[in-house]
Write an enzyme that holds these catalytic residues in place. Structure first.
Site, PDB file in Angstrom:
ATOM      1  N   TYR A 122     -11.208  42.625  12.425  1.00 45.29           N
ATOM      2  CA  TYR A 122     -11.930  43.022  11.207  1.00 45.29           C
ATOM      3  C   TYR A 122     -11.062  43.894  10.317  1.00 45.29           C
ATOM      4  CZ  TYR A 122     -16.313  41.290  13.162  1.00 45.29           C
ATOM      5  OH  TYR A 122     -17.307  40.498  13.675  1.00 45.29           O
ATOM      6  N   LYS A 182      -9.305  40.228  26.468  1.00 47.68           N
ATOM      7  CA  LYS A 182      -8.825  38.869  26.749  1.00 47.68           C
ATOM      8  C   LYS A 182      -7.318  38.978  26.961  1.00 47.68           C
ATOM      9  CE  LYS A 182      -9.563  34.357  26.883  1.00 47.68           C
ATOM     10  NZ  LYS A 182     -10.244  33.704  28.006  1.00 47.68           N
ATOM     11  N   ASP A 202     -14.869  36.064  28.080  1.00 47.12           N
ATOM     12  CA  ASP A 202     -15.597  34.810  28.321  1.00 47.12           C
ATOM     13  C   ASP A 202     -16.377  34.897  29.625  1.00 47.12           C
ATOM     14  OD1 ASP A 202     -13.032  35.029  29.335  1.00 47.12           O
ATOM     15  OD2 ASP A 202     -12.677  32.875  29.412  1.00 47.12           O
ATOM     16  N   ASP A 249     -18.948  42.723  18.583  1.00 49.23           N
ATOM     17  CA  ASP A 249     -19.934  42.182  17.641  1.00 49.23           C
ATOM     18  C   ASP A 249     -20.716  41.057  18.325  1.00 49.23           C
ATOM     19  OD1 ASP A 249     -21.286  41.741  15.320  1.00 49.23           O
ATOM     20  OD2 ASP A 249     -19.626  40.786  14.255  1.00 49.23           O
TER      21      ASP A 249
END
Ligand code: NAD
Length: 370
Positions: A124, A173, A206, A230
């Site tokens: 962002y 990740k 994930d 988010d």
């Protein structure tokens, strides 16, 4: 003493739900001195800009604000006011509790977790560009810094300690994004060593999404970077019963802004139809932040009772699908008035209501097990 608080009604359903929160605030007996400032569409109409300096000045001065949602046009138009607010005031920690409430349809009644999201950088950061003249490829820069990672992870552990939570899960990740994800992972591991009283573990984002969908009660405090946070906080809101009941808060250095997770729902604007609970529970978080713990607890229990009774609830809580017996939908203002009516009647000496106790008593959600 009265609390001076900046109030940003926002646009879409924002003015309706913030009015609802003010009605409930008045019922607590806590004195508020609201400083109302406009951002979003009303500010564009009045001054040609969606985020006038007066909004930032008011929050900087009062140090605490409550806000309705603000529309961000997709693809074009002005940059998100919400993102600009976070960046300009350095509101780096987005805190979103996901708590199931009896009477709201959820298959996960034990859900009670908090997503802590880094809110100023990551994907962002607003740095993106076309790669070629044909616009056949584009890039967005994922900015992760050690400073911002350290402070969000520290914030999550401090929150866990303050709220007597048992575990903090760091989410990234790092297996694929070895540099940015790896930096966040290292910050998490090193910070966790300073909090031996709180358990910690890590999940790939994930895998966590799958784990949350299977057993959210396994999770307590989750801390992660901007985009993952988010998405995971909306997932957590859905597990607890939907956007209509999901509150949020943003914290910076000595500054706090409270707002629901949901957006401006333009299709319901001006219809007195939207669910006011997410905004009212954002008020609950604000009251706790101001040290008004008893008033906050009254608000939480009045919301709980109103939803569990299912006599005066908005359309989204009245729909068939939540129980076998749909109930007539009430307006946003009627539901707020009912919550406000209950606030002074709350018996704080009674045990805090729990989803399973309510389910056993009334069979409210029996059909959800089917
Ligand atoms: P949304 O949250 O406004 O709506 C998603 C769905 O949930 C819609 O079906 C909507 O009608 C429903 N909904 C949302 N809040 C509700 C409520 N209180 N009561 C009943 N139903 C409710 O999300 P969106 O449609 O993706 O976004 C609309 C606008 O809001 C966009 O411009 C977006 O950028 C903006 N937005 C603002 C914020 C913020 O101000 N913090 C947050 C998210 C989205």
């Amino acid at each position: 003493m009265s609390h001076r608080v900046t109030l940003i009604p926002g646009d879409g359903i924002g003015p309706e739900v913030t009015r609802a929160a003010q009605v409930v605030a008045a019922a607590t007996g806590v004195a508020f001195d609201w400083e109302v400032v406009e951002a979003g569409e009303p500010a564009i109409r009045a001054s040609g800009t969606p985020l006038p300096d007066s909004v930032l000045d008011s929050i900087r001065k009062n140090r605490v604000a409550i806000k309705g949602p603000i529309t961000t046009p997709i693809g074009s138009g002005f940059r998100s006011v919400n993102v600009a607010l976070r960046q300009q005031l350095d509101l780096f920690a987005s805190v979103r509790p996901a708590r199931a409430i009896a009477g709201v349809g959820t298959r996960y009644p034990e859900t009670d977790l908090i997503v802590v999201r880094e809110a100023t950088e990551g994907l962002y950061s607003g740095v993106e560009h076309w790669v070629d003249r044909e616009h056949s490829a584009a890039e967005t820069v994922n900015v992760i810094t050690r400073k911002a990672s350290d402070r969000i992870v520290r914030f999550a552990f401090e929150l866990a300690r303050r709220e007597h939570r048992r575990r903090v899960t760091g989410v990234h990740k790092a297996n694929i994004m070895k540099t940015t994800g790896g930096l966040f992972q290292t910050a998490f591991r090193e910070m966790a060593k300073n909090y031996p009283d709180i358990a910690s573990d890590e999940r790939l984002v994930d895998n966590l999404a799958m784990q949350l969908a299977k057993k959210p009660s396994e999770y307590d405090v989750i801390v992660t970077t901007n985009l993952f946070g988010d998405i995971l906080s909306d997932l957590a809101a859905g597990l607890a019963g939907g956007l209509g009941i999901a509150p949020g808060a943003l914290f910076g250095d000595g500054m706090a802004l409270f707002e629901p997770v949901h957006g401006s729902a333009p299709k319901y604007a001006g219809q007195d139809k939207a669910n006011p609970v997410a905004e009212i529970l954002s008020l609950e978080l604000l009251l706790r932040h101001l040290g008004e713990a008893q008033a906050a607890e009254r608000v939480w229990r009045a919301v709980w009772e109103t939803i569990a009774e299912r006599k005066v609830v908005t359309y989204d809580l009245a729909l068939p699908g939540y129980t076998e017996h749909p109930v007539p939908a009430s307006s946003c203002s009627a539901m707020a008035a009912e919550i406000a009516r209950k606030v002074p009647l709350v018996d704080l000496s009674a045990p805090r209501p729990t989803y399973s106790a309510a389910r056993d008593d009334a069979g409210v959600d029996k059909n959800l097990e089917a």
